[in-house]
Write an enzyme that holds these catalytic residues in place. Sequence first.
Site, PDB file in Angstrom:
ATOM      1  N   ASP A  44       0.867  -1.229  -0.133  1.00 41.40           N
ATOM      2  CA  ASP A  44      -0.082  -0.005  -0.039  1.00 41.40           C
ATOM      3  C   ASP A  44       0.967   1.247  -0.086  1.00 41.40           C
ATOM      4  O   ASP A  44       1.650   1.529   0.812  1.00 41.40           O
ATOM      5  CB  ASP A  44      -1.091   0.067   1.213  1.00 41.40           C
ATOM      6  N   ASP A 103      -2.840   2.476  -6.079  1.00 48.90           N
ATOM      7  CA  ASP A 103      -1.867   2.772  -4.958  1.00 48.90           C
ATOM      8  C   ASP A 103      -1.727   1.399  -4.222  1.00 48.90           C
ATOM      9  O   ASP A 103      -0.952   1.477  -2.871  1.00 48.90           O
ATOM     10  CB  ASP A 103      -2.101   3.756  -3.940  1.00 48.90           C
ATOM     11  N   GLU A 104      -2.433   0.214  -4.434  1.00 49.78           N
ATOM     12  CA  GLU A 104      -2.255  -0.988  -3.646  1.00 49.78           C
ATOM     13  C   GLU A 104      -2.344  -2.201  -4.520  1.00 49.78           C
ATOM     14  O   GLU A 104      -2.982  -2.115  -5.696  1.00 49.78           O
ATOM     15  CB  GLU A 104      -3.313  -0.951  -2.519  1.00 49.78           C
TER      16      GLU A 104
END
Length: 585
Positions: A142, A233-234
């Site tokens: 993350d 973003d993850e």
Amino acid sequence: PASVSRMHHDSFDDGDASSEDGGFLDEFVDAERALGTASGSGGSEASTSGVFTSAFVNHKAGMDEVDKAHVRQVVHDMSKDSAHHRNEQVRETKVLSKIREMLEKKRKLSDDQLRRYQREVDVFVSALETKRDLSKTWIHVDMDAFYAAVHTLRNPEYATIPIAVGGIGMISTANYVARKFGVRSAMPGFIAKKLCPQLTFVNSDFTLYKHYAGLAREVFRTYDPEFDALSLDEAFLDVTGYLVVNKLTPEEAASKLRLEVFQKTGLTCSAGVAPTRRLAKILSDVNKPDGQMILRNDRGEILTYLHALPVRKVGGVGKVLERVLQAFGVVTVGDLWTERAAVHALFTTTTAEFLLQVSLGVGTELRPEKPEQGKVSRKSLGQEETFPATSDFQFMETKITELALEVARGLVTENLRARTVVVKIKQASFEVTQRQVSFEFATCVGEVLAQAALTLFRAETNAKNQQIKAVRLLGVKASGLEKNDEDTAGGVQTKVDAVLFREQGVLPVDGVSFTCHCSALVLETERHTHLDWHFARETLRLETEAETAKMLAAIASRGHGVKRKKGKEVDKTQKTLFQAFGGKK
């Protein structure tokens, strides 16, 4: 409107997209969607801001030292007379009513009934234990405050001042400096500004975010070529094989991964390592920012860690489900295990099974199955925008068109077509209306999607005799997706031959070639076949336009969205004129 917040989601769920209640708590779907997805505090007074104010004080990385009482008070003071607050009070009353019904149902359970439910659930526990799989090692990566961090990388002066990506209407994320003041994602910008007067707003830049996400994913692929990206973003990485091949421990692999992401992007990330995806996601949040946590593949260690964990930390438990569980004395995952018989008796089968898996630390050990060849994994693709409430219908129609064209571009990018268009309208009163229409054919043509969305919007406003006076959010979504596998260059073999001829710089021995108006290099002997293909494609276009006109006329005459009815079974052995000349087989 001066400030606009754009939310890029695959669905129309509002609020912080970090929770996934809707799929698990069937009884509270409507309430959960309306209340958002941040956590609840277990308050019990429908006359107060209750769940709404507590939505901004649940745990988030970088906010451990925030004065939650102050945040609650500010949110309450700035929203108590708003339409949104009144709407939340109504929702809160409904949730409390449902809780009272469930408590009454529990009160009426006899000891014999509870023992029966206990026996039933314990049989299910035994079955789950036999399937427990501790052979996998998952890393959940993350990125830390990703959007804000990207802007800080380009503007180093942001590192020491509070910034938020978004505007006065809504913010999508905040850096860690701003979080110390209680500023967080999915918070209205005017509330964030009250909490932190020196807050600086930064406009979102998804081109920039995609660039840095692409760099990070280059690193992810070296650990797991089939990694699953949940968002920009993850991502989940199955590193089971990577550890064996490279003779690394989970700790070493996570540290190495984080270092390589930083070297590649200049951005930090956090990681969680565990034998299941659900556990790995929980762990990645523990030591944020720029940290990691590892849970060994050991049943006892997993249960010890889990049973002390607040239920709200588990992905899939949102504020409404947390609120309901608290009413039954369930605060931790350990409480879920203790009260498993009551949970089994009172919740739907889907919810009860999910919560039991959570209490045992099982489930999500394997990568989700990929769709069959030609099938589509995603269910929908949508765009929506939040802006200051406006009564400017010309602005709204322009916005609907822009959103529909963005959706169409997304469909083209992912090689998809859609059979259904959905329009979402959120009024200034926070009343939400959704209307949809389905086509007889799938399309990715922007003009078709835009016209359908506009027709739905106009029909809705006309149907209510212009009672929709002010709107604060609009959305357009495409669903009923299928692969767009039509040939678009005039025949597969012709394309292959043309490429070979260009590469070799020669013409085929059996004749000359010509360049068509579509830029394809075609053998002279195939000229007529290629031109017939263009004729068939033009015929298909005209037929499509005719069908679209009929569909739009039907919507306009009815004044509301219509759902596609099941038609007759198609004889798949028959070919259309388009298919006969090199189109979809």
